[in-house]
Scaffold this active site. Structure first.
Site, mmCIF file in Angstrom:
data_model
loop_
_atom_site.group_PDB
_atom_site.id
_atom_site.type_symbol
_atom_site.label_atom_id
_atom_site.label_comp_id
_atom_site.label_asym_id
_atom_site.label_seq_id
_atom_site.Cartn_x
_atom_site.Cartn_y
_atom_site.Cartn_z
ATOM 1 N N GLY A 121 0.803 -1.225 0.000
ATOM 2 C CA GLY A 121 0.000 0.000 0.000
ATOM 3 C C GLY A 121 0.836 1.276 0.000
ATOM 4 N N LYS A 164 -5.245 5.598 -14.104
ATOM 5 C CA LYS A 164 -6.477 6.321 -13.836
ATOM 6 C C LYS A 164 -6.949 5.892 -12.454
ATOM 7 C CE LYS A 164 -11.092 7.179 -15.665
ATOM 8 N NZ LYS A 164 -10.914 8.653 -15.620
ATOM 9 N N HIS A 190 -11.827 -4.070 -4.452
ATOM 10 C CA HIS A 190 -10.610 -4.852 -4.688
ATOM 11 C C HIS A 190 -11.015 -6.322 -4.645
ATOM 12 C CE1 HIS A 190 -6.212 -5.913 -3.966
ATOM 13 N NE2 HIS A 190 -6.854 -7.037 -3.707
ATOM 14 N N ARG A 245 3.464 -14.956 -4.677
ATOM 15 C CA ARG A 245 3.812 -15.548 -3.375
ATOM 16 C C ARG A 245 2.529 -15.921 -2.654
ATOM 17 N NH1 ARG A 245 1.864 -11.231 -0.335
ATOM 18 N NH2 ARG A 245 2.231 -9.197 -1.265
ATOM 19 N N VAL A 264 -0.993 -12.697 2.508
ATOM 20 C CA VAL A 264 -1.356 -12.569 3.932
ATOM 21 C C VAL A 264 -2.711 -13.237 4.199
ATOM 22 C CG1 VAL A 264 -1.921 -10.922 5.772
ATOM 23 C CG2 VAL A 264 -0.022 -10.427 4.203
HETATM 24 P P1 ADP Z 1 0.459 -2.558 -3.629
HETATM 25 O O1 ADP Z 1 1.609 -3.135 -4.364
HETATM 26 O O2 ADP Z 1 0.863 -1.526 -2.649
HETATM 27 O O3 ADP Z 1 -0.429 -3.614 -3.085
HETATM 28 P P2 ADP Z 1 -1.680 -2.092 -5.589
HETATM 29 O O4 ADP Z 1 -1.504 -1.649 -6.984
HETATM 30 O O5 ADP Z 1 -2.061 -3.494 -5.374
HETATM 31 O O6 ADP Z 1 -0.363 -1.750 -4.760
HETATM 32 O O7 ADP Z 1 -2.761 -1.141 -4.920
HETATM 33 C C1 ADP Z 1 -3.105 -1.202 -3.571
HETATM 34 C C2 ADP Z 1 -4.493 -0.612 -3.361
HETATM 35 O O8 ADP Z 1 -4.550 0.759 -3.787
HETATM 36 C C3 ADP Z 1 -5.593 -1.284 -4.147
HETATM 37 O O9 ADP Z 1 -6.118 -2.399 -3.485
HETATM 38 C C4 ADP Z 1 -6.627 -0.183 -4.290
HETATM 39 O O10 ADP Z 1 -7.408 -0.051 -3.133
HETATM 40 C C5 ADP Z 1 -5.768 1.053 -4.434
HETATM 41 N N1 ADP Z 1 -5.543 1.354 -5.858
HETATM 42 C C6 ADP Z 1 -4.457 1.014 -6.578
HETATM 43 N N2 ADP Z 1 -4.571 1.431 -7.857
HETATM 44 C C7 ADP Z 1 -5.770 2.043 -7.945
HETATM 45 C C8 ADP Z 1 -6.461 2.709 -9.002
HETATM 46 N N3 ADP Z 1 -5.940 2.831 -10.213
HETATM 47 N N4 ADP Z 1 -7.697 3.221 -8.742
HETATM 48 C C9 ADP Z 1 -8.218 3.125 -7.517
HETATM 49 N N5 ADP Z 1 -7.620 2.533 -6.486
HETATM 50 C C10 ADP Z 1 -6.395 1.993 -6.680
HETATM 51 P P1 ADP Z 2 -0.913 -8.935 0.788
HETATM 52 O O1 ADP Z 2 -0.470 -8.278 -0.493
HETATM 53 O O2 ADP Z 2 -0.391 -10.310 0.990
HETATM 54 O O3 ADP Z 2 -2.353 -8.828 0.984
HETATM 55 P P2 ADP Z 2 0.387 -6.718 2.144
HETATM 56 O O4 ADP Z 2 0.120 -5.799 1.005
HETATM 57 O O5 ADP Z 2 -0.012 -6.287 3.495
HETATM 58 O O6 ADP Z 2 -0.281 -8.139 1.967
HETATM 59 O O7 ADP Z 2 1.946 -7.066 2.108
HETATM 60 C C1 ADP Z 2 2.456 -8.175 2.785
HETATM 61 C C2 ADP Z 2 3.716 -7.839 3.513
HETATM 62 O O8 ADP Z 2 4.755 -7.557 2.612
HETATM 63 C C3 ADP Z 2 3.623 -6.639 4.410
HETATM 64 O O9 ADP Z 2 4.404 -6.919 5.545
HETATM 65 C C4 ADP Z 2 4.228 -5.527 3.581
HETATM 66 O O10 ADP Z 2 4.755 -4.522 4.426
HETATM 67 C C5 ADP Z 2 5.293 -6.276 2.823
HETATM 68 N N1 ADP Z 2 5.576 -5.729 1.492
HETATM 69 C C6 ADP Z 2 4.926 -5.999 0.351
HETATM 70 N N2 ADP Z 2 5.516 -5.393 -0.700
HETATM 71 C C7 ADP Z 2 6.557 -4.714 -0.212
HETATM 72 C C8 ADP Z 2 7.573 -3.872 -0.788
HETATM 73 N N3 ADP Z 2 7.632 -3.620 -2.092
HETATM 74 N N4 ADP Z 2 8.485 -3.345 0.024
HETATM 75 C C9 ADP Z 2 8.449 -3.594 1.348
HETATM 76 N N5 ADP Z 2 7.538 -4.372 1.941
HETATM 77 C C10 ADP Z 2 6.612 -4.922 1.186
HETATM 78 MG MG MG Z 3 -1.480 -4.989 -4.112
#
Ligand code: ADP
Ligand code: ADP
Ligand code: MG
Length: 510
Positions: free
Chosen positions: A167, A203, A210, A296, A299
């Site tokens: 996030g 966008k 999600h 992978r 969580v």
């Molecule tokens: P991360 O690698 O941090 O998990 P994600 O691309 O999976 O990044 O995005 C994490 C969350 O951010 C999504 O579950 C969603 O709630 C929000 N998000 C990401 N991209 C978008 C988007 N283009 N529009 C709206 N919400 C988004």
């Molecule tokens: P999931 O994607 O499995 O729903 P999270 O988005 O919470 O769960 O990420 C799982 C764990 O991996 C968390 O501890 C998060 O802080 C860590 N994590 C994921 N992507 C990264 C990244 N790019 N850099 C650092 N920590 C990450």
């Molecule tokens: Mg994600």
């Protein structure tokens, strides 16, 4: 029980314990690693052997590839399970394991590159005609380039760090006037957080859901899905509540099979091996857009384990050992929900780690708590502040929500006691927030979008009148005398505050 070669778990916390339990049940001896901060950590206790790998900072210990491989060699490990976070999505680590003659429990470095890298994954899904969120296909190098994509797709947009995760590294931009300073700010943030400032543009989908698809591949070009999870309830773009089936897909019955088909098609194309998750955004009309793949174990995998009856870690290990014949997609039954209990302020969601005095996690029929903390443990500043995952299963969603409500009411997490008996410390938890969440009408109704928390300020509002112990006791005594039963049974007190039956009892014993 068959005897297998040892597996080294290159991780810590609840996921290291969760993997240990299945590994040992299947006859894989477990090798744990620990840092300075984890000398007394619970995950060490669940292993057959444990090795020190370095200082508390992750790069000295849980990201220290050289030390971890040394331990693998010394301990006689044959397999390496990376868990989630840390080294789990680094193709270089996969290659280093292979070079050392170890079997990485997960996909090949090649399929990890094709899908685990956010930018490469966008190109991979484009080539397979899977819809993704409109935006740049690759990295944008300048704010002007970002602005030109933003103009094409229309504001608001999201600037996202290519190396982001958990996030972190996202910034909303509402107009062209903001984009240059937002681009600089986001780039600086990403360099600070991930050592890589690369940005891409998407966008911003408004009021999105999600929804993610769990897949499992055999590494030879065959993959199956294990249903979906909806994780629309998020704070700081990170999930706090995950469930299956996805309520939004019950409204759009054609969307579900289309998402399954897309996820399996991509997984098969990259010859994916093991457990992986395709994350999508679903809009209010039932259209879906690929977000990213997590190459992978996720969580929230317990949610899928509840509805399918499959032990995903068992499948991972057996596949690595060459003993899994991939079956057809399992049938899914009932409804499962998981919430994440964090050491964080329940109003601001900022991490608030600290020592634990007492912890009581819920157990019971169809209730599961995945945690690495016992009483007198400590949530440290060094790692993820998650205390426990609490998950439940029931035949219907409504019953699952009720079961979760009770489980959360039974949960207790307290700071240590001082000499005078009062509890004090820096630890805060989001338990009161989760208890409000499970009682929220929108949540109970199942129509949740990722902006739920923003739209429901009551979920994070400070307690107007946090009842003191004395006041609650006085009220209970009054109600006992007037034969109304103890105050904790009165819905308004129990529902509106983080008062639980247990803390009331403790008050009485004093
Ligand atoms: P991360 O690698 O941090 O998990 P994600 O691309 O999976 O990044 O995005 C994490 C969350 O951010 C999504 O579950 C969603 O709630 C929000 N998000 C990401 N991209 C978008 C988007 N283009 N529009 C709206 N919400 C988004
Ligand atoms: P999931 O994607 O499995 O729903 P999270 O988005 O919470 O769960 O990420 C799982 C764990 O991996 C968390 O501890 C998060 O802080 C860590 N994590 C994921 N992507 C990264 C990244 N790019 N850099 C650092 N920590 C990450
Ligand atoms: Mg994600």
């Amino acid at each position: 029980m068959k005897k297998h070669a040892p597996v080294l778990i290159a991780n810590r916390g609840e996921i290291a314990i969760r993997i240990s339990k299945t590994a040992r049940a299947l006859g894989f001896p477990v090798v744990a690693i620990y840092s300075d901060a984890d000398r007394f950590a619970e995950h060490v206790r669940y292993a057959d052997q444990a090795y020190y790998v370095g200082a508390a900072a992750p790069k000295e210990s849980y990201l220290n590839v050289e030390r971890i491989l040394e331990v693998a060699k010394r301990s006689g490990a044959r397999y390496v399970h990376p868990g989630y976070g840390f080294l789990s999505e680094r193709p270089h680590f996969v290659e280093a394991c292979e070079k050392a003659g170890l079997i990485f429990v997960g996909p090949s470095a090649e399929s990890m590159r094709l899908m685990g890298d956010k930018i490469q994954a966008r190109q991979t899904v484009d080539s397979l005609k899977v819809p993704r969120v409109p935006g740049s296909a690759g990295v944008v190098k300048t704010w002007q380039e970002a602005a030109s994509f933003a103009k094409q797709v229309g504001y608001p947009v999201l600037l996202k760090a290519a190396a982001g995760g958990g996030g972190k590294g996202m910034r909303r931009v509402d107009s062209e006037a903001e984009i240059s300073s937002a681009f600089d700010g986001a780039t600086r943030e990403a360099v600070g957080a991930f050592g890589d400032g690369s940005m891409y543009v998407e966008k911003l989908i408004l009021e999105p859901h999600h929804v993610e698809i769990q897949v499992f591949g055999d590494g030879k070009g065959k993959a199956i899905h294990l249903g979906e999870r909806e994780c629309s309830i998020q704070r700081r773009h990170q999930k706090v509540w995950e469930e299956s089936p996805a309520p939004i897909l019950n409204r759009y019955p054609q969307t579900r099979p289309a998402m399954f088909e897309a996820a399996v098609r991509v997984a098969e194309h990259v010859r994916y091996a093991g457990a992986g998750t395709f994350e999508f955004i679903v809009d209010g009309k039932g259209s879906f857009y690929f977000l990213e793949m997590n190459t992978r174990l996720q969580v929230e995998h317990p949610v899928t384990e509840w509805v399918t009856g499959v032990d995903l870690v068992a499948w991972q290990l057996l596949l690595a050992a060459g003993e899994l014949k991939l079956p057809a997609s399992p049938e899914r039954r009932g409804s499962a929900i998981e919430v994440r209990l964090y050491a964080e302020d329940p109003h601001t969601f900022l991490p608030a780690p600290g020592p634990l005095g007492l912890i009581e996690l819920p157990t019971g029929s169809f209730v599961r708590s995945d945690s690495a903390f016992g009483s007198e443990g400590e949530v440290t500043v060094h790692y993820d502040p998650m205390i426990s995952k609490i998950s439940v299963w029931a035949p219907t969603r409504e019953e699952a929500v009720d079961r979760l409500r009770v489980a959360l009411d039974e949960t207790r997490v307290e700071s240590p006691r001082k000499i005078d008996g009062t509890r004090q410390g820096s630890l805060r938890t989001n338990l009161s927030f989760l208890r409000r969440l499970v009682r929220n009408e929108t949540v109970r109704g199942g129509d949740t979008t990722t902006d739920l928390i923003a739209k429901n300020p009551d979920l994070t509002a400070a307690e107007a009148t946090e009842p003191s112990l004395e006041a609650a006791l006085a009220l209970s005594i009054h109600q006992l005398l007037t034969e109304q039963g103890p105050a904790v049974n009165a819905a308004p007190v129990a529902a509106a505050s983080n008062w639980s039956r247990a803390s009331w009892r403790e008050g009485v014993q004093k």
